[in-house]
Design a protein around this motif. Structure first.
Motif, short mmCIF file in Angstrom:
data_model
loop_
_atom_site.label_atom_id
_atom_site.label_comp_id
_atom_site.label_asym_id
_atom_site.label_seq_id
_atom_site.Cartn_x
_atom_site.Cartn_y
_atom_site.Cartn_z
N GLU A 168 0.82 -1.21 0.00
CA GLU A 168 0.00 0.00 0.00
C GLU A 168 0.85 1.26 0.00
O GLU A 168 0.52 2.24 -0.68
CB GLU A 168 -1.00 -0.01 1.16
CG GLU A 168 -2.05 -1.11 1.05
CD GLU A 168 -2.76 -1.12 -0.31
OE1 GLU A 168 -3.21 -0.05 -0.77
OE2 GLU A 168 -2.86 -2.20 -0.92
N GLN A 169 1.96 1.27 0.74
CA GLN A 169 2.83 2.44 0.70
C GLN A 169 3.57 2.52 -0.64
O GLN A 169 3.81 3.62 -1.14
CB GLN A 169 3.80 2.46 1.87
CG GLN A 169 3.12 2.93 3.15
CD GLN A 169 4.09 3.23 4.26
OE1 GLN A 169 5.26 2.89 4.22
NE2 GLN A 169 3.59 3.90 5.29
N LEU A 170 3.91 1.40 -1.23
CA LEU A 170 4.51 1.41 -2.57
C LEU A 170 3.54 2.03 -3.56
O LEU A 170 3.91 2.92 -4.34
CB LEU A 170 4.89 -0.01 -3.01
CG LEU A 170 5.35 -0.17 -4.46
CD1 LEU A 170 6.62 0.64 -4.72
CD2 LEU A 170 5.56 -1.64 -4.78
N VAL A 171 2.29 1.60 -3.52
CA VAL A 171 1.27 2.15 -4.41
C VAL A 171 1.12 3.65 -4.17
O VAL A 171 1.06 4.45 -5.12
CB VAL A 171 -0.08 1.43 -4.22
CG1 VAL A 171 -1.22 2.14 -4.94
CG2 VAL A 171 0.03 -0.02 -4.70
N ALA A 172 1.06 4.06 -2.92
CA ALA A 172 0.90 5.48 -2.59
C ALA A 172 2.10 6.31 -3.07
O ALA A 172 1.92 7.41 -3.60
CB ALA A 172 0.70 5.65 -1.09
N CYS A 173 3.32 5.78 -2.92
CA CYS A 173 4.51 6.50 -3.39
C CYS A 173 4.48 6.65 -4.91
O CYS A 173 4.78 7.73 -5.44
CB CYS A 173 5.78 5.76 -2.98
SG CYS A 173 6.25 5.98 -1.26
N LEU A 174 4.13 5.59 -5.60
CA LEU A 174 4.07 5.65 -7.06
C LEU A 174 2.99 6.63 -7.51
O LEU A 174 3.19 7.39 -8.48
CB LEU A 174 3.84 4.26 -7.65
CG LEU A 174 4.99 3.27 -7.42
CD1 LEU A 174 4.60 1.88 -7.92
CD2 LEU A 174 6.27 3.74 -8.08
N ALA A 175 1.86 6.65 -6.82
CA ALA A 175 0.80 7.61 -7.14
C ALA A 175 1.27 9.04 -6.88
O ALA A 175 0.96 9.96 -7.65
CB ALA A 175 -0.46 7.29 -6.34
N ASP A 176 2.03 9.24 -5.80
CA ASP A 176 2.56 10.56 -5.48
C ASP A 176 3.52 11.03 -6.58
O ASP A 176 3.47 12.18 -7.02
CB ASP A 176 3.27 10.51 -4.12
CG ASP A 176 3.57 11.89 -3.55
OD1 ASP A 176 2.82 12.84 -3.82
OD2 ASP A 176 4.55 11.99 -2.79
N ILE A 177 4.38 10.12 -7.05
CA ILE A 177 5.31 10.45 -8.13
C ILE A 177 4.54 10.81 -9.40
O ILE A 177 4.83 11.82 -10.05
CB ILE A 177 6.28 9.27 -8.39
CG1 ILE A 177 7.23 9.09 -7.19
CG2 ILE A 177 7.06 9.49 -9.68
CD1 ILE A 177 8.02 7.80 -7.22
#
Length: 164
Positions: free
Chosen positions: A125-134
């Protein structure tokens, strides 16, 4: 012992101390400048504006600003304002990719001696959130993102397939 180590360093072509023997670098940026000025922790468009007012008052060139909380804490209008101001002034804006373990509920990320853990993505979930932030930051016009987790970096910038 220290003298022997210094002699070894010198015989290897390395500086034996931090003294005056270290030469200045002849390398330069494409515009001929020897250095760049970055102002960290510029957390929004109002702060960016104030940083530039103060830099102008003091005659300090600003080449880059960074913002530690990531694009996720900025509204679309705030992201646009930062991109616009930076474009006018030819300043790079660099946002960290967030959220990471230090933002989560795990006690491990804030435990004594766990400083490096806080800067890592914790779970999918944090990986997904980081990629979405990028992606959101890039869509807004941000061209520089700071990534502290090697897995996020590896996922965000896939290595091209090798030819057989």
């Amino acid at each position: 012992m220290m003298r022997n180590i210094r002699e070894f360093l010198a015989s290897s072509g390395l500086a034996a101390s931090d003294g005056d023997a270290v030469p200045s670098s002849e390398k330069r940026f494409p515009d001929g400048a020897q250095y760049r000025v970055e102002i960290p922790s510029v957390e929004g468009p109002e702060v960016l504006s104030e940083v530039l007012v103060e830099a102008d008052a003091r005659g300090v060139p600003v080449h880059r600003v960074s913002q530690g909380s990531g694009g996720m804490l900025l509204t679309d209008d705030e992201l646009s304002a930062m991109v616009h101001t930076a474009a006018i002034r030819s300043i790079e804006v660099s946002l960290f990719a967030r959220p990471l373990a230090g933002w989560g509920t795990s006690a491990a990320a804030v435990a004594s001696g766990a400083g490096a853990l806080g800067a890592q993505a914790h779970g999918t979930e944090q990986l997904v959130a980081c990629l979405a932030d990028i992606e959101r930051s890039a869509d807004a016009g941000i061209r520089s993102v700071l990534v502290t987790d090697i897995g996020v970096l590896d996922t965000a910038v896939p290595v091209p397939a090798q030819s057989p």
